[in-house]
Design an enzyme around this catalytic site. Structure first.
Site, mmCIF file in Angstrom:
data_model
loop_
_atom_site.group_PDB
_atom_site.id
_atom_site.type_symbol
_atom_site.label_atom_id
_atom_site.label_comp_id
_atom_site.label_asym_id
_atom_site.label_seq_id
_atom_site.Cartn_x
_atom_site.Cartn_y
_atom_site.Cartn_z
ATOM 1 N N ALA A 213 -1.335 -5.286 21.299
ATOM 2 C CA ALA A 213 0.047 -5.382 21.290
ATOM 3 C C ALA A 213 0.754 -3.901 21.051
ATOM 4 O O ALA A 213 0.538 -3.408 21.213
ATOM 5 C CB ALA A 213 0.502 -6.060 19.878
ATOM 6 N N VAL A 214 2.100 -4.183 20.309
ATOM 7 C CA VAL A 214 2.972 -2.934 20.395
ATOM 8 C C VAL A 214 2.457 -2.419 19.997
ATOM 9 O O VAL A 214 2.807 -1.091 20.246
ATOM 10 C CB VAL A 214 4.049 -4.249 19.608
ATOM 11 C CG1 VAL A 214 5.040 -2.785 19.770
ATOM 12 C CG2 VAL A 214 5.100 -5.187 19.907
ATOM 13 N N ARG B 16 -8.361 -8.378 23.583
ATOM 14 C CA ARG B 16 -9.149 -9.611 23.083
ATOM 15 C C ARG B 16 -9.113 -9.939 25.378
ATOM 16 O O ARG B 16 -9.472 -10.707 25.517
ATOM 17 C CB ARG B 16 -8.772 -10.417 22.398
ATOM 18 C CG ARG B 16 -9.786 -12.309 22.790
ATOM 19 C CD ARG B 16 -9.449 -12.598 21.253
ATOM 20 N NE ARG B 16 -7.890 -13.201 21.807
ATOM 21 C CZ ARG B 16 -6.710 -13.607 21.018
ATOM 22 N NH1 ARG B 16 -8.000 -14.542 19.587
ATOM 23 N NH2 ARG B 16 -5.960 -14.254 20.595
ATOM 24 N N SER C 59 3.715 3.063 9.370
ATOM 25 C CA SER C 59 4.669 2.537 9.721
ATOM 26 C C SER C 59 5.473 3.104 10.580
ATOM 27 O O SER C 59 5.366 4.542 10.449
ATOM 28 C CB SER C 59 5.312 2.410 7.587
ATOM 29 O OG SER C 59 7.148 2.120 8.389
ATOM 30 N N GLY C 60 6.626 2.100 10.394
ATOM 31 C CA GLY C 60 7.566 3.284 11.606
ATOM 32 C C GLY C 60 7.826 1.981 12.885
ATOM 33 O O GLY C 60 8.660 2.174 13.819
ATOM 34 N N GLY C 61 7.617 0.766 12.939
ATOM 35 C CA GLY C 61 6.974 -0.331 13.585
ATOM 36 C C GLY C 61 6.748 0.667 14.979
ATOM 37 O O GLY C 61 6.326 1.607 14.936
ATOM 38 N N LYS D 269 0.861 0.603 1.053
ATOM 39 C CA LYS D 269 1.079 -0.270 2.488
ATOM 40 C C LYS D 269 2.339 -1.210 2.424
ATOM 41 O O LYS D 269 3.668 -1.357 1.700
ATOM 42 C CB LYS D 269 0.502 0.432 3.817
ATOM 43 C CG LYS D 269 1.458 -0.620 4.822
ATOM 44 C CD LYS D 269 3.035 0.147 5.465
ATOM 45 C CE LYS D 269 3.142 -0.185 6.715
ATOM 46 N NZ LYS D 269 3.479 -1.084 7.350
ATOM 47 N N HIS E 292 5.580 0.140 -0.156
ATOM 48 C CA HIS E 292 6.416 1.128 1.271
ATOM 49 C C HIS E 292 7.071 -1.016 1.759
ATOM 50 O O HIS E 292 8.396 -0.663 1.708
ATOM 51 C CB HIS E 292 5.730 1.159 2.100
ATOM 52 C CG HIS E 292 6.902 1.304 3.367
ATOM 53 N ND1 HIS E 292 7.160 0.753 4.107
ATOM 54 C CD2 HIS E 292 6.896 2.603 3.531
ATOM 55 C CE1 HIS E 292 7.288 0.378 4.878
ATOM 56 N NE2 HIS E 292 8.034 2.469 4.923
ATOM 57 N N ASN E 293 6.421 -1.448 1.960
ATOM 58 C CA ASN E 293 6.912 -2.984 2.677
ATOM 59 C C ASN E 293 8.279 -3.278 1.834
ATOM 60 O O ASN E 293 9.224 -4.211 2.215
ATOM 61 C CB ASN E 293 6.091 -4.467 3.553
ATOM 62 C CG ASN E 293 5.922 -3.147 4.705
ATOM 63 O OD1 ASN E 293 5.372 -2.407 4.297
ATOM 64 N ND2 ASN E 293 4.806 -3.938 5.269
ATOM 65 N N GLU F 267 10.867 -1.581 1.432
ATOM 66 C CA GLU F 267 11.639 -2.225 2.272
ATOM 67 C C GLU F 267 12.617 -3.350 2.360
ATOM 68 O O GLU F 267 13.594 -3.252 2.790
ATOM 69 C CB GLU F 267 10.857 -2.154 3.316
ATOM 70 C CG GLU F 267 11.449 -2.047 5.154
ATOM 71 C CD GLU F 267 10.367 -2.035 5.694
ATOM 72 O OE1 GLU F 267 9.209 -1.723 5.631
ATOM 73 O OE2 GLU F 267 10.334 -3.399 6.655
ATOM 74 N N TYR F 268 12.089 -4.245 1.877
ATOM 75 C CA TYR F 268 12.245 -5.572 1.484
ATOM 76 C C TYR F 268 13.899 -5.132 0.393
ATOM 77 O O TYR F 268 15.002 -5.625 0.615
ATOM 78 C CB TYR F 268 11.902 -6.414 0.549
ATOM 79 C CG TYR F 268 11.194 -7.710 1.900
ATOM 80 C CD1 TYR F 268 10.036 -6.565 2.278
ATOM 81 C CD2 TYR F 268 11.195 -8.684 2.172
ATOM 82 C CE1 TYR F 268 9.039 -7.941 3.200
ATOM 83 C CE2 TYR F 268 10.599 -9.752 1.731
ATOM 84 C CZ TYR F 268 9.173 -9.068 3.278
ATOM 85 O OH TYR F 268 8.621 -10.125 3.967
ATOM 86 N N ARG G 294 15.852 -13.988 1.207
ATOM 87 C CA ARG G 294 14.952 -14.121 2.318
ATOM 88 C C ARG G 294 15.141 -15.849 1.966
ATOM 89 O O ARG G 294 15.084 -16.457 3.316
ATOM 90 C CB ARG G 294 14.171 -13.751 2.374
ATOM 91 C CG ARG G 294 14.192 -12.451 2.881
ATOM 92 C CD ARG G 294 13.176 -11.445 3.706
ATOM 93 N NE ARG G 294 13.390 -9.891 4.045
ATOM 94 C CZ ARG G 294 12.713 -9.527 4.699
ATOM 95 N NH1 ARG G 294 12.176 -9.940 5.934
ATOM 96 N NH2 ARG G 294 12.579 -8.192 4.658
ATOM 97 N N ARG H 278 8.927 -18.832 -31.019
ATOM 98 C CA ARG H 278 8.042 -18.681 -30.239
ATOM 99 C C ARG H 278 7.015 -19.033 -32.050
ATOM 100 O O ARG H 278 6.001 -19.650 -32.410
ATOM 101 C CB ARG H 278 7.150 -17.870 -29.716
ATOM 102 C CG ARG H 278 7.684 -17.187 -28.542
ATOM 103 C CD ARG H 278 6.513 -15.736 -28.071
ATOM 104 N NE ARG H 278 5.404 -16.253 -27.733
ATOM 105 C CZ ARG H 278 4.649 -15.363 -28.199
ATOM 106 N NH1 ARG H 278 4.976 -14.493 -29.170
ATOM 107 N NH2 ARG H 278 3.075 -16.100 -27.086
#
Ligand code: NBP
Length: 472
Positions: A12-13, A34, A128-130, A182, A185-186, A189-190, A286, A444
């Site tokens: 894929a990409v 596949r 990472s880096g798309g 990772k 990292h994401n 990124e959010y 989001r 408490r």
């Protein structure tokens, strides 16, 4: 032909671009997908490249030099296990399987043990880096045995992005450590993306046009906020929609998607009792954005303030810059705190200086200030919180007044700034020698006899009060 240096499954990409990257460094690459028509089309589109297209996993495995280096780049989750299960009967002891997808680190730990017990070698590597990063140089975060990393190092170092002359890849740690880093990292990124969106929302309310926004973000990208995400934001504001002639950003519906790495980060933060409030605000923003119909309905029911935002534009740009930069420091401080905590918990011995260094290039969160984060951890590997590194402490002390003004201004005008304010709340809580938890602990003790420590007695001594009975 059994002499390919590297094999990749999943065209894929990300897979296609990684293959072209590896091939461009002088390696022969075997590929399998596949759906074999994808393989045929990919190989046919690159007749001048050293690619070996294969139609079965048997043919794929046979085409690789020993020890085989097989990277799996398929959808995270079940597909990764399915591919591994199909490979196991075909490969030999000592062969290396690398999962380069966004796998949950606990899945990586399970696969590491599974494959290790069978005598195979396994690396869980976050990439990472798309699309562009995969082709030209991503940041790579590999986890697994150091001896396996040594075998993979020449290929990984050649395909990774370079920052300040250093490859944006390093052995992160054992087992699931690479995929864990990772994931953080994401999460970061959010946070970065949401903070940028909040800055945009304030500017929009103050009447900035898309052209003015493009100028602001371009200027910021030429300064201390320089980063990939600020850069692409400037480019977004320059784009016009061919159908309507409007700025394209105004034509995009305000509902954001998510694939899960932000949520995983927050879940892990809560499990480890680490505050990641900026990332949490980003994940929740989001979620709220996706409730479009409910928001539209509520917009005519629930009132906001009369006040609108009016400010001198140049002054506002400076103040929002400070609020954004300060909040960004908080977000990284929280994410890095979580890594530090998990590293101790799992005995991973992670090096935060090295991690910050590989994030300086190739990945989505690459930013100029990662040089300063790298320097902070190289100077003091035991840094308890990024906010307290001299460079960042001075910045925060300088930014805090404008940061407060932006949060207040936005709040008074009814503009939601959940990540700016969550970051400020963390900053103010962290720097408070005294918090109101004395009252909380009293409550408490009142209803649950949970006991409390006293301000005038040594820590570790616990007391209980016989509180009055409350009727009704
Ligand atoms: P996708 O995540 O969209 O996965 C598509 C690939 O998985 C195709 O090659 C597909 O084969 C294969 N696949 C599936 Br789906 N199920 C399979 C199965 N049961 N057995 C074998 N192959 C199977 O691809 P991507 O966007 O390139 O991402 C790959 C990995 O990299 C993911 O983990 C992703 O989260 C991660 N990642 C993506 C990006 C990005 O920007 N896209 C960035 C960083 C990391 P088929 O062609 O036969 O359907």
């Amino acid at each position: 032909m059994s002499n390919s240096d590297f094999g990749l499954i999943g065209l894929a990409v990300m897979g296609q671009n990684l293959v072209l990257n590896v091939e461009s460094r002088g390696f022969q690459v075997s590929v399998f997908n596949r759906t074999t028509a994808t393989t045929d089309a990919f190989v046919a589109a690159h007749p001048d490249k050293k690619l070996v297209g294969t139609k079965s996993l048997e043919e794929f495995v046979q085409s690789l030099a020993s020890p085989r280096k097989i990277m799996i780049m398929v959808k995270a989750g079940g597909p990764v296990d399915a591919v591994i299960e199909s490979l196991i009967p075909l490969i030999d002891q000592g062969d290396i399987i690398i999962d380069g997808g966004n796998s949950l680190y606990t899945d990586t730990e399970r696969r590491d043990k599974w494959l290790g017990d069978l005598g195979f070698r396994f690396i869980g590597a976050g990439v990472s880096g798309g699309e562009e990063g995969a082709r030209k140089g991503p940041a790579i975060m590999p986890g697994g045995p150091a001896s396996t990393w040594d075998v993979m190092k020449p290929i990984f170092e050649s395909i990774a992005a370079k920052a300040e002359g250093e490859p944006c890849v390093t052995h992160i740690g054992p087992g699931g450590a690479g995929h864990y880093v990772k994931m953080i990292h994401n999460g970061i990124e959010y946070g970065d993306m949401q903070l940028i969106c909040e800055a945009y929302n304030i500017f929009k309310a103050a009447g900035f046009s898309a052209a003015e926004l493009a100028t602001v973000f371009t200027d910021w990208n030429n300064g201390d906020l320089e980063s990939y995400l600020i850069q692409i934001t400037a480019e977004i504001f320059k784009q016009t929609d061919p159908e309507t002639g409007n700025p394209i950003v105004d034509m995009v519906l305000d509902t954001a998607g998510q694939k899960g790495t932000g949520k995983w980060t927050i879940m892990n933060a809560v499990e480890n009792a680490v505050v990641c409030s900026t990332i949490n605000a980003a994940v929740e923003a989001r979620i709220l954005s996706s409730m479009k119909e409910k928001r539209v309905a509520a917009s005519t029911e629930l009132q906001g303030p009369e006040t609108t935002l009016s400010a001198d534009k140049a002054e506002l740009v400076k103040k929002v810059h400070d609020a954004l930069y300060a909040s960004k420091i908080i977000s990284y401080a929280q994410g890095l705190d979580l890594i530090t905590t998990m590293s101790a918990e799992k005995d991973w011995n992670l090096d935060l200086g090295k991690i910050a260094a590989i994030w300086r290039g190739g990945c989505i969160i690459r930013a100029r200030f990662l040089n300063d984060i790298t320097a902070a951890y190289r100077t003091n590997p035991e840094l308890s919180n990024l906010m307290l590194a001299p460079f960042f402490k001075d910045l925060l002390n300088g930014f805090q007044q404008n940061w407060r003004e932006v949060v207040s201004m936005a709040t008074l005008a009814g503009i939601p700034v959940p990540a700016f304010s969550a970051s400020l709340g963390y900053y103010d809580s962290y720097r408070s020698a005294v918090l109101p938890a004395n009252l909380l602990q009293s409550q408490r003790d009142f209803f649950g006899a949970h006991t409390y420590e006293r301000t005038d007695k040594p820590r570790g001594e616990f007391f209980h009060t016989d509180w009055p009975e409350v009727i009704g």
